[in-house]
Write a protein that holds these residues in place. Structure first.
Motif, PDB file in Angstrom:
ATOM      1  N   UNK A 294       0.828  -1.206   0.000  1.00 47.46           N
ATOM      2  CA  UNK A 294       0.000   0.000   0.000  1.00 47.46           C
ATOM      3  C   UNK A 294       0.861   1.254   0.000  1.00 47.46           C
ATOM      4  N   UNK A 295       1.918   1.223   0.799  1.00 44.11           N
ATOM      5  CA  UNK A 295       2.825   2.371   0.857  1.00 44.11           C
ATOM      6  C   UNK A 295       3.523   2.575  -0.481  1.00 44.11           C
ATOM      7  N   UNK A 296       4.013   1.486  -1.046  1.00 41.86           N
ATOM      8  CA  UNK A 296       4.723   1.562  -2.326  1.00 41.86           C
ATOM      9  C   UNK A 296       3.798   2.072  -3.430  1.00 41.86           C
ATOM     10  N   UNK A 297       2.581   1.503  -3.483  1.00 32.94           N
ATOM     11  CA  UNK A 297       1.634   1.901  -4.531  1.00 32.94           C
ATOM     12  C   UNK A 297       1.193   3.348  -4.347  1.00 32.94           C
ATOM     13  N   UNK A 298       1.034   3.749  -3.095  1.00 28.13           N
ATOM     14  CA  UNK A 298       0.591   5.097  -2.817  1.00 28.13           C
ATOM     15  C   UNK A 298       1.603   6.152  -3.215  1.00 28.13           C
ATOM     16  N   UNK A 299       2.890   5.798  -3.100  1.00 27.55           N
ATOM     17  CA  UNK A 299       3.940   6.760  -3.428  1.00 27.55           C
ATOM     18  C   UNK A 299       3.930   7.155  -4.899  1.00 27.55           C
ATOM     19  N   UNK A 300       3.452   6.253  -5.750  1.00 28.39           N
ATOM     20  CA  UNK A 300       3.489   6.529  -7.190  1.00 28.39           C
ATOM     21  C   UNK A 300       2.094   6.628  -7.793  1.00 28.39           C
ATOM     22  N   UNK A 301       1.074   6.556  -6.934  1.00 27.26           N
ATOM     23  CA  UNK A 301      -0.289   6.668  -7.445  1.00 27.26           C
ATOM     24  C   UNK A 301      -0.687   5.521  -8.343  1.00 27.26           C
ATOM     25  N   UNK A 302      -0.224   4.310  -7.998  1.00 28.39           N
ATOM     26  CA  UNK A 302      -0.606   3.141  -8.787  1.00 28.39           C
ATOM     27  C   UNK A 302      -2.118   2.965  -8.702  1.00 28.39           C
TER      28      UNK A 302
ATOM     29  N   UNK B 177      -5.955   1.445  -8.599  1.00 32.30           N
ATOM     30  CA  UNK B 177      -6.506   0.500  -7.620  1.00 32.30           C
ATOM     31  C   UNK B 177      -6.360  -0.950  -8.074  1.00 32.30           C
ATOM     32  N   UNK B 178      -6.662  -1.214  -9.340  1.00 35.14           N
ATOM     33  CA  UNK B 178      -6.590  -2.592  -9.827  1.00 35.14           C
ATOM     34  C   UNK B 178      -5.184  -3.162  -9.780  1.00 35.14           C
ATOM     35  N   UNK B 179      -4.204  -2.491 -10.392  1.00 35.87           N
ATOM     36  CA  UNK B 179      -2.823  -2.989 -10.310  1.00 35.87           C
ATOM     37  C   UNK B 179      -2.300  -3.075  -8.879  1.00 35.87           C
ATOM     38  N   UNK B 180      -2.679  -2.114  -8.031  1.00 36.13           N
ATOM     39  CA  UNK B 180      -2.222  -2.161  -6.641  1.00 36.13           C
ATOM     40  C   UNK B 180      -2.796  -3.387  -5.930  1.00 36.13           C
ATOM     41  N   UNK B 181      -4.050  -3.700  -6.206  1.00 34.32           N
ATOM     42  CA  UNK B 181      -4.690  -4.878  -5.605  1.00 34.32           C
ATOM     43  C   UNK B 181      -3.981  -6.151  -6.072  1.00 34.32           C
ATOM     44  N   UNK B 182      -3.697  -6.225  -7.364  1.00 34.43           N
ATOM     45  CA  UNK B 182      -3.065  -7.442  -7.901  1.00 34.43           C
ATOM     46  C   UNK B 182      -1.629  -7.584  -7.400  1.00 34.43           C
ATOM     47  N   UNK B 183      -0.936  -6.465  -7.199  1.00 32.79           N
ATOM     48  CA  UNK B 183       0.422  -6.521  -6.649  1.00 32.79           C
ATOM     49  C   UNK B 183       0.382  -7.024  -5.207  1.00 32.79           C
ATOM     50  N   UNK B 184      -0.579  -6.540  -4.438  1.00 39.45           N
ATOM     51  CA  UNK B 184      -0.725  -7.022  -3.054  1.00 39.45           C
ATOM     52  C   UNK B 184      -1.049  -8.509  -3.039  1.00 39.45           C
ATOM     53  N   UNK B 185      -1.978  -8.915  -3.895  1.00 37.86           N
ATOM     54  CA  UNK B 185      -2.373 -10.332  -3.934  1.00 37.86           C
ATOM     55  C   UNK B 185      -1.176 -11.209  -4.282  1.00 37.86           C
ATOM     56  N   UNK B 186      -0.406 -10.781  -5.289  1.00 37.48           N
ATOM     57  CA  UNK B 186       0.758 -11.574  -5.699  1.00 37.48           C
ATOM     58  C   UNK B 186       1.779 -11.669  -4.572  1.00 37.48           C
ATOM     59  N   UNK B 187       2.057 -10.544  -3.921  1.00 40.29           N
ATOM     60  CA  UNK B 187       3.041 -10.549  -2.839  1.00 40.29           C
ATOM     61  C   UNK B 187       2.560 -11.410  -1.677  1.00 40.29           C
ATOM     62  N   UNK B 188       1.293 -11.291  -1.339  1.00 32.85           N
ATOM     63  CA  UNK B 188       0.697 -12.085  -0.246  1.00 32.85           C
ATOM     64  C   UNK B 188       0.828 -13.577  -0.550  1.00 32.85           C
ATOM     65  N   UNK B 189       0.500 -13.949  -1.776  1.00 30.48           N
ATOM     66  CA  UNK B 189       0.530 -15.373  -2.133  1.00 30.48           C
ATOM     67  C   UNK B 189       1.963 -15.923  -2.146  1.00 30.48           C
ATOM     68  N   UNK B 190       2.890 -15.126  -2.652  1.00 27.76           N
ATOM     69  CA  UNK B 190       4.286 -15.579  -2.684  1.00 27.76           C
ATOM     70  C   UNK B 190       4.817 -15.753  -1.258  1.00 27.76           C
ATOM     71  N   UNK B 191       4.552 -14.772  -0.393  1.00 27.90           N
ATOM     72  CA  UNK B 191       5.029 -14.865   0.994  1.00 27.90           C
ATOM     73  C   UNK B 191       4.360 -16.039   1.719  1.00 27.90           C
TER      74      UNK B 191
END
Lengths: 150, 108
Positions: free
Chosen positions: A23-31, A33-47
């Motif tokens: 959320x912090x990373x996406x917020x810094x660059x104004x990513x 909502x959709x790409x930010x959600x998918x980035x979070x989902x991917x990171x969550x699943x990998x971790x």
């Protein structure tokens, strides 16, 4: 080049810290909502996959490093578990089995890789490094920067 | 966002309704599975999940849908109401939308 970095332990609360970091990373660059959600989902699943399969449910260290390029946002997830390249995972049998399948899992890596614009894996220094990439409209005024979490 | 789930049972129609709020992930999926297990103690014809305030769904949350399907059996309709776009995309990517009924709130 600046960076965002954090290190956490795989556990039930790891998803919350991953969400905050993305959320912090996406917020810094104004990513968007959709790409930010998918980035979070991917990171969550990998971790989550690292915790369950790499560390076999025991707490283990995971380092998050995030960065911004003019045309992309990237997030590297680094762990010390045995070598595993997520792109070698074949989700086909699980997807074909449907909900009557005896097991309930098997969707995580498929969801992670499907939602990203690009994904890179490498084994270096005895660690797995998974890099998740989301493209974004080119910002000619932005300077490359890194964000890290440990 | 912290996960919350509240369950309501209509015994006359054998309908169980669960309102979901927040993030459904590996840290919160157990709570929903507990409610599904509790609901399965009585015959359930229809399980309604109110999804409009569910902001995030990971594969752990998807496993709850699979669990509900297996626990309640093929004779139970599983209805998802008001699912947000990103959450719906996650469900559709895995093909689980073919095993549930996805409705807009206006259709209920």
């Amino acid at each position: 080049m600046g960076a965002d970095r954090v290190t956490l332990l795989t556990c039930a609360a790891a998803g919350r810290r991953v969400a905050e970091f993305v959320s912090s990373l996406a917020g810094q660059v104004g990513l968007a909502e959709g790409p930010a959600y998918r980035l979070r989902l991917a990171a969550d699943e990998i971790v989550t996959n690292i915790g369950v399969h790499g560390y076999h449910g025991r707490p283990g260290p995971v380092e998050l490093v995030g960065g911004v390029e003019p045309d992309a946002v990237w997030l590297s997830i680094i762990d010390e578990a045995p070598a595993f390249d997520p792109t070698t995972h074949d989700p086909g049998p699980r997807l074909a089995a449907g909900p009557s399948h005896a097991g309930e899992g098997g969707f995580g890596l498929f969801l992670a890789l499907r939602g990203l614009d690009d994904f890179r894996y490498r084994r270096t220094g005895g660690r797995n490094e998974n890099t998740l990439i989301m493209r974004r409209p080119v910002d000619t005024t932005a300077r490359p920067r890194r964000t890290e979490t440990s | 966002m912290a996960f919350q789930a509240r369950m309501y049972t209509d015994s006359e129609t054998a309908t169980v309704t669960i309102r979901l709020v927040g993030d459904l992930d590996s840290g919160s999926a157990g709570r929903l599975n507990e409610l599904i297990a509790e609901a399965s103690r009585e015959p359930v014809r229809r399980l309604v999940l109110l999804m409009d305030r569910l902001s995030y769904l990971s594969s752990a949350g998807l496993r709850c849908l699979v669990y509900a399907h297996q626990k309640l059996g093929p004779g139970t309709d599983i209805v998802l109401v008001g699912t947000r776009a990103e959450v719906a995309d996650t469900i559709r990517l895995t093909g689980l939308d073919h095993s549930v009924i996805m409705q807009d709130p206006a259709d209920v």
